[in-house]
Design a protein around this motif. Structure first.
Motif, PDB file in Angstrom:
ATOM      1  N   TYR A  22       0.847  -1.187   0.000  1.00  0.00           N
ATOM      2  CA  TYR A  22       0.000   0.000   0.000  1.00  0.00           C
ATOM      3  C   TYR A  22       0.884   1.238   0.000  1.00  0.00           C
ATOM      4  N   ASP A  23       0.305   2.360  -0.385  1.00  0.00           N
ATOM      5  CA  ASP A  23       1.044   3.612  -0.386  1.00  0.00           C
ATOM      6  C   ASP A  23       0.159   4.746   0.126  1.00  0.00           C
TER       7      ASP A  23
ATOM      8  N   LEU B 117      -3.862   5.320  -0.281  1.00  0.00           N
ATOM      9  CA  LEU B 117      -4.887   4.547   0.408  1.00  0.00           C
ATOM     10  C   LEU B 117      -5.914   5.494   1.029  1.00  0.00           C
TER      11      LEU B 117
END
Length: 54
Positions: free
Chosen positions: A35-36, A39
């Protein structure tokens, strides 16, 4: 890039701050998920036109 190995999904009832029942903890791949900073929280909308306006 950060990775996660556990996800907890909380639910809200039909009215603000009401209980939507127990949280769900879905199974994730053994290697985890990436994830980055993009999100975000999403919401279910009842009206199609309102949902498409976002």
């Amino acid at each position: 890039m950060p990775s996660g190995r556990k996800l907890t999904v909380g639910f809200q009832g039909r009215t603000p701050n009401s209980d939507g029942g127990p949280s769900a903890i879905p199974a994730l791949p053994a290697k985890g998920v990436y994830y980055d900073s993009t999100l975000t929280v999403t919401y279910w909308l009842r009206d199609r036109d309102q949902a498409l306006s976002y």
